[in-house]
Motif scaffolding. Structure first.
Motif, PDB file in Angstrom:
ATOM      1  N   HIS A   5       1.800   2.445  -8.304  1.00  0.00           N
ATOM      2  CA  HIS A   5       0.407   2.046  -8.108  1.00  0.00           C
ATOM      3  C   HIS A   5      -0.317   1.831  -9.435  1.00  0.00           C
ATOM      4  O   HIS A   5      -1.290   1.075  -9.487  1.00  0.00           O
ATOM      5  N   ALA A  23       0.837  -1.195   0.000  1.00  0.00           N
ATOM      6  CA  ALA A  23       0.000   0.000   0.000  1.00  0.00           C
ATOM      7  C   ALA A  23       0.872   1.245   0.000  1.00  0.00           C
ATOM      8  O   ALA A  23       0.576   2.231  -0.670  1.00  0.00           O
ATOM      9  N   GLU A  24       1.966   1.216   0.769  1.00  0.00           N
ATOM     10  CA  GLU A  24       2.941   2.300   0.787  1.00  0.00           C
ATOM     11  C   GLU A  24       4.284   1.701   0.416  1.00  0.00           C
ATOM     12  O   GLU A  24       5.032   1.224   1.286  1.00  0.00           O
TER      13      GLU A  24
END
Length: 249
Positions: free
Chosen positions: A206, A3-4
């Motif tokens: 992403h 996610a990060e």
């Protein structure tokens, strides 16, 4: 995908060498003016940054690098180092445009602008330039409106006239012949480094744009000088139409 993501970025496109690490939302950078000493300094700078942050290279999800335009030798160094580091830890690479990084630096200085011209002195009275639209004001997401190109500085008034940019930044603005009326806001002192590239790389990560190391390559731009002004304008018009269609859908 994380996610990060933890991303390392390398930039050797100019006389400044910089490396940046983004981990858990925290950005760290080392930057030095090295002239032609990139090949001697870049790996020690990477090692120092990793030691400073306590992050092992193997924890990086991908390696980003400034793909260009810029110094031909510098671009090859950044690409080769990114490939080597990525191969060593079985990761992918994220080529990031240096003009996009420059546009992000302009956006950081002027968060309210919606359209930015990034322009670098390419020597021989020529300019590397591109135009970017800010996707969400204040968030640093950019969309390429005019892809990186090479033009004589004397042609820049005509090149930029159709795009109504709000701000322009970069070393080209200090060149004799740069059109004074090209934008309302002028930032000749604006410059990009690895800290800008790693922030852009997050969006590319992403979006699934990471590449196998073997597929990475510099964006020289000067090898595309056969494009005429009219061809670039048609390309820009096509991009603008696609952007408008996407916004309407």
């Amino acid at each position: 995908m994380s996610a990060e993501p933890t991303l390392l970025a390398i930039d050797t496109a100019t006389e400044t060498c910089s490396v940046a690490l983004l981990h858990a939302g925290v950005l760290s950078e080392r930057i030095e003016r090295v002239g032609q000493g990139h090949s001697e300094r870049v790996l020690p700078m990477v090692q120092a940054l990793l030691e400073e942050t306590g992050i092992e290279l193997a924890r990086c999800d991908a390696i980003a690098f400034g793909a260009g335009p810029g110094s031909f030798t510098g671009l090859r160094i950044a690409c080769g180092v990114a490939q080597g580091l990525a191969w060593g830890i079985d990761r992918r690479v994220l080529p990031v445009g240096n003009l996009a990084g420059l546009a992000l630096a302009v956006h950081d200085a002027e968060p309210a602008v919606a359209r930015i011209a990034a322009a670098m002195d390419a020597r021989m009275n020529e300019v590397y330039w591109a135009v970017y639209d800010v996707v969400v004001v204040g968030e640093g997401q950019l969309r390429e409106r005019v892809s990186p190109a090479l033009s004589p500085v004397a042609a820049m008034a005509d090149e930029l006239a159709p795009h109504a940019v709000d701000a322009a930044g970069g070393t080209a603005l200090a060149m004799a012949g740069w059109p004074a009326a090209a934008s309302a806001i002028r930032l000749p002192q604006a410059s990009a480094s690895a800290r800008h590239l790693v922030r852009l790389a997050v969006h590319d990560w992403h979006a699934g744009r990471a590449l196998a190391p073997a597929h990475a390559a510099p964006l020289y731009v000067r090898d595309r000088v056969a494009l005429t002004i009219e061809e670039r304008r048609r390309h820009a018009a096509g991009q603008a139409a696609a952007f408008s269609a996407g916004a309407a859908s």
